[in-house]
Each structure stands twice: as structure tokens, then as C-alpha cells.
Design an enzyme around this catalytic site. Sequence first.
Site, PDB file in Angstrom:
ATOM      1  N   GLY A 267       0.847  -1.184   0.000  1.00  0.00           N
ATOM      2  CA  GLY A 267       0.000   0.000   0.000  1.00  0.00           C
ATOM      3  C   GLY A 267       0.882   1.231   0.000  1.00  0.00           C
ATOM      4  O   GLY A 267       1.900   1.292  -0.688  1.00  0.00           O
ATOM      5  N   CYS A 268       0.511   2.243   0.781  1.00  0.00           N
ATOM      6  CA  CYS A 268       1.320   3.455   0.880  1.00  0.00           C
ATOM      7  C   CYS A 268       2.714   3.101   1.378  1.00  0.00           C
ATOM      8  O   CYS A 268       2.867   2.444   2.403  1.00  0.00           O
ATOM      9  CB  CYS A 268       0.652   4.452   1.829  1.00  0.00           C
ATOM     10  SG  CYS A 268       1.659   5.908   2.177  1.00  0.00           S
ATOM     11  N   PHE A 269       3.731   3.553   0.656  1.00  0.00           N
ATOM     12  CA  PHE A 269       5.080   3.107   1.012  1.00  0.00           C
ATOM     13  C   PHE A 269       5.682   3.830   2.213  1.00  0.00           C
ATOM     14  O   PHE A 269       6.691   3.408   2.750  1.00  0.00           O
ATOM     15  CB  PHE A 269       6.036   3.167  -0.179  1.00  0.00           C
ATOM     16  CG  PHE A 269       6.028   4.419  -1.023  1.00  0.00           C
ATOM     17  CD1 PHE A 269       5.666   5.663  -0.520  1.00  0.00           C
ATOM     18  CD2 PHE A 269       6.416   4.352  -2.367  1.00  0.00           C
ATOM     19  CE1 PHE A 269       5.691   6.799  -1.312  1.00  0.00           C
ATOM     20  CE2 PHE A 269       6.442   5.480  -3.168  1.00  0.00           C
ATOM     21  CZ  PHE A 269       6.079   6.704  -2.638  1.00  0.00           C
ATOM     22  N   TRP A 270       5.082   4.912   2.662  1.00  0.00           N
ATOM     23  CA  TRP A 270       5.651   5.641   3.801  1.00  0.00           C
ATOM     24  C   TRP A 270       5.687   4.776   5.065  1.00  0.00           C
ATOM     25  O   TRP A 270       6.712   4.639   5.713  1.00  0.00           O
ATOM     26  CB  TRP A 270       4.851   6.905   4.091  1.00  0.00           C
ATOM     27  CG  TRP A 270       4.932   7.964   3.047  1.00  0.00           C
ATOM     28  CD1 TRP A 270       5.845   8.069   2.042  1.00  0.00           C
ATOM     29  CD2 TRP A 270       4.054   9.086   2.912  1.00  0.00           C
ATOM     30  NE1 TRP A 270       5.595   9.186   1.283  1.00  0.00           N
ATOM     31  CE2 TRP A 270       4.500   9.833   1.797  1.00  0.00           C
ATOM     32  CE3 TRP A 270       2.947   9.538   3.616  1.00  0.00           C
ATOM     33  CZ2 TRP A 270       3.867  11.004   1.392  1.00  0.00           C
ATOM     34  CZ3 TRP A 270       2.319  10.698   3.220  1.00  0.00           C
ATOM     35  CH2 TRP A 270       2.771  11.422   2.113  1.00  0.00           C
ATOM     36  N   GLY A 438      -1.062   4.075   5.163  1.00  0.00           N
ATOM     37  CA  GLY A 438      -0.597   2.834   4.571  1.00  0.00           C
ATOM     38  C   GLY A 438       0.304   2.049   5.440  1.00  0.00           C
ATOM     39  O   GLY A 438       0.831   1.042   5.042  1.00  0.00           O
TER      40      GLY A 438
END
Length: 438
Positions: A267-270, A438
Amino acid sequence: MAPSNANTSRMLFSKEASTPIHSSPLESTTLSSLDSTALSETMDSTTISVGAQIGDIVKIDLHMTPEHGFVPEPLFDTQGIVTFVLGWGNFLPGLHELVQGCRPGDVVDRVSIDAGWGARRQDLLFYVPRPKLEKIIAKSCSNSSSSKNHNHHNQNSNNSTDNSAPSEEIRIGSSIKLPGNMHVVVYEIRPSPDGDTSQDTIVLDANPPLAGTSYACSFRVLEVTPLPKDAFEYHSTEGNVEKVDESSDQLGDEASHSYQVTTFALGCFWGAQLAFSRMEGVVGTQVGYSQGITDYSPTYEEVCTGRTKHREAVRVVYDSQLVTYQNLMHAAYERLDQSTSSLELHKLFQGLGSAGGSSDSGDDYHDSSVQYKYGFYFHNDQQRDAALGFLNQRGNRFSVEVQQISHFFSAEDYHQHYLFKGGQSTRKGSKAMIRCFG
């Protein structure tokens, strides 16, 4: 690679001046205990004749102490033996700059480095006459009061703020909120020449509160390990008679050390990057765009359209002697457990469809949700087999795709270690909640 005959200590020079920053090894009380034999063996195994370069894996014995009363948030490791990919973040930029060019055995002793907030800027000091500042404060207070009480407006509110109120706020060290939600600190009060306090000049400081803070940085370089140029690519081990044991993460003949690479899309890579960065044995992480159809590095805006078919992904460099691929998959699945519900809500209200799946038509070419597909992207056949077995055992309820790594491009600098830059801890073993969709 043949080891060099470097000494266990080498004089280094400041990056900004020609004066030496040390001329002898640190005292035994400064760094973790290392006997000369152990240091020699460490150096002989991975020493290189040139200094550490961007992308090399460096291991140092680190000692950082805040200077001048600065009390930092514990966002990264400051003591003991640490290993990281040079130039990939996760520590202060000043540390990476000091390490670059160093060789095993080099010592840096008590060099002051910026704590990450930059130097204090003189152009962010403002000299304002007291009467003018009082009017600005009064206007800000009036606007704030009107916003809070717009349904119950009091006609007397216009007279509720006189000169005495702002005068009480204007004292050295006090924080003042200005229009636009800007905050400044009263740095100095300069008396007027005639002694009239109502005509004083107020010096306001708009620097970040921690601007100018620093660490005294000391370290000894233990290892510098260059990654093979093709370390980020796929390596087939099928049919290799010298293939290593199945319980190992090594790449056979292609790896002369324990450092390995794999890639995940969660998902969101952060949030995923922060989760992996906290793991013991993970020496470097890099967020980027993977599995796309372009041969060029896409922009974040292009990836968001879904047209490039790239997934937001995290490239992980890890020491397989300290953390296994199985450990990384467990961490990935735990991250999906923690983040999927909130990410699904985020997508739902944006009309992006479901995570890990394609659009109803089966064609995800114009489906922007493709960037949030989940995937374990293997760099060798052992990772592939392990990923398939791991997901099969768990039923793959997140629809995680298993694919050979392909078309990975590093994301823009502002995406790298985004949550760390925003104040979330990246220390090894940290259990602090990751605040991210994410």
C-alpha cells in the site's frame, strides 16, 4: 576483493576546512569495546582500498551526544554499532557526509554536526516597533475570537483587547501567534533611545525552535561493503549445482557477504518503509515504483493515474545473518494487518476500488488503485518459493501478488523516509505506533 593494508586509525580532515578533526583513535570510553584482533579481522574481511561511496553498506561504532543543552526526541540510534546504506537516509545527513570517503579503521572524534533543523538564519529575525506589533497581536486575537464565536457575536468584543493584553505577551522568550497561524518567539526587546517603553523595538525570531541544535559525533569505521552492481536485479538459482542451503538467503556464487535485497508493496510506502527501517538487521530501505510498464522513471503524479502500472514499493537491504526473509514477510503481513482497514476506507471515499485487486473490467490500465496493489517481489528463486509457501499457508487473504522484481525506480527525495522526517522514530526495535494510512 583483496583487503588493503590500511592502518587501524587514519587522520581525517574536516569537509569544510583543512584542519584535522582528529589525529588519534578515540579513547576506550568513547566507543564500544573492540579489541585490536577483532578489529583487524573485521577489516580484513571487507576492507576496500577506496573510501566509502554512496550506496555502500557501512558499519560504524557510533557515539553521538547532544550539544549545548539540546534534548532531542529519540528518533534514531545514536550509540553503539550501526550499519546503514550510505546516502539512503535513516540518520542525519551530517553523519552520511562525514562517513563518505572513510575507510575501515578511520576514526572521527567529536565533530559537531547539524541536528537536522539547519543553522539559525539571521534573515528570520524581524525588528518590529512595539506599537505595530501590538496592533498585529490585537487583530489576530480579534479574528480568532470572531471565528470561535461567529454565531454569538458580542458587540463589546471589539473593545476587549487593549494595549495591556499584548504588552503582557511581549516578553523575552514568549511565543506569539500571528495571522496565518504563524508562530514567532520574542528574541530581544531593544529599549527606545528616550526610554519610552511603548516605543521599544521587538526582535522576533521565526526560526524553527530547534534551529542551530547539534550533536557531537564520534565514530570508528568497522566495515565498508560495496553491493554488487546487479544486487537489485533478479538472480536465478535454478539448475545451479552450487546453490546454497534452502534455509539460507544467500545468492550462491553471486554473493560473497550476507547482505541481500528484496522488495515489498504494502500500500502506501511511507508506513512500510518506517516499519522495515525499525527492524534489526535491515540496513537500508528505499521507496519507489515497481512492476510498471515504462522503461523510464515515472513521477509520483504519473503513478497515481495508474497508466504506468507501477506499485508503491519498498526496497529492503538486509543482513541475512541477523534477519531472515521469513522475518521480513512476517513483518510485511503484520503491517497489512495494521493498515488495511484504514487504507480501504481511504480508498473507498476516493472511489479507488479494493486493495490488491484490479478494476471490475479486469483491465487496470487506467485504474489508479494499481499503485496500492500488494506484492512480494522476489530477487531470487528462494525468495519466490518462500513467498508462495508463506502466502499459501495463510490463505493470502490480502490478495498479495508474487512476482519477479521488475522496473523498480526510486521515488522522489521528498518521499524517502517521509515519516522519519516528520518526527516518527526509526530506532531499531521501536514499537511506537506508525501514524500513516498505509
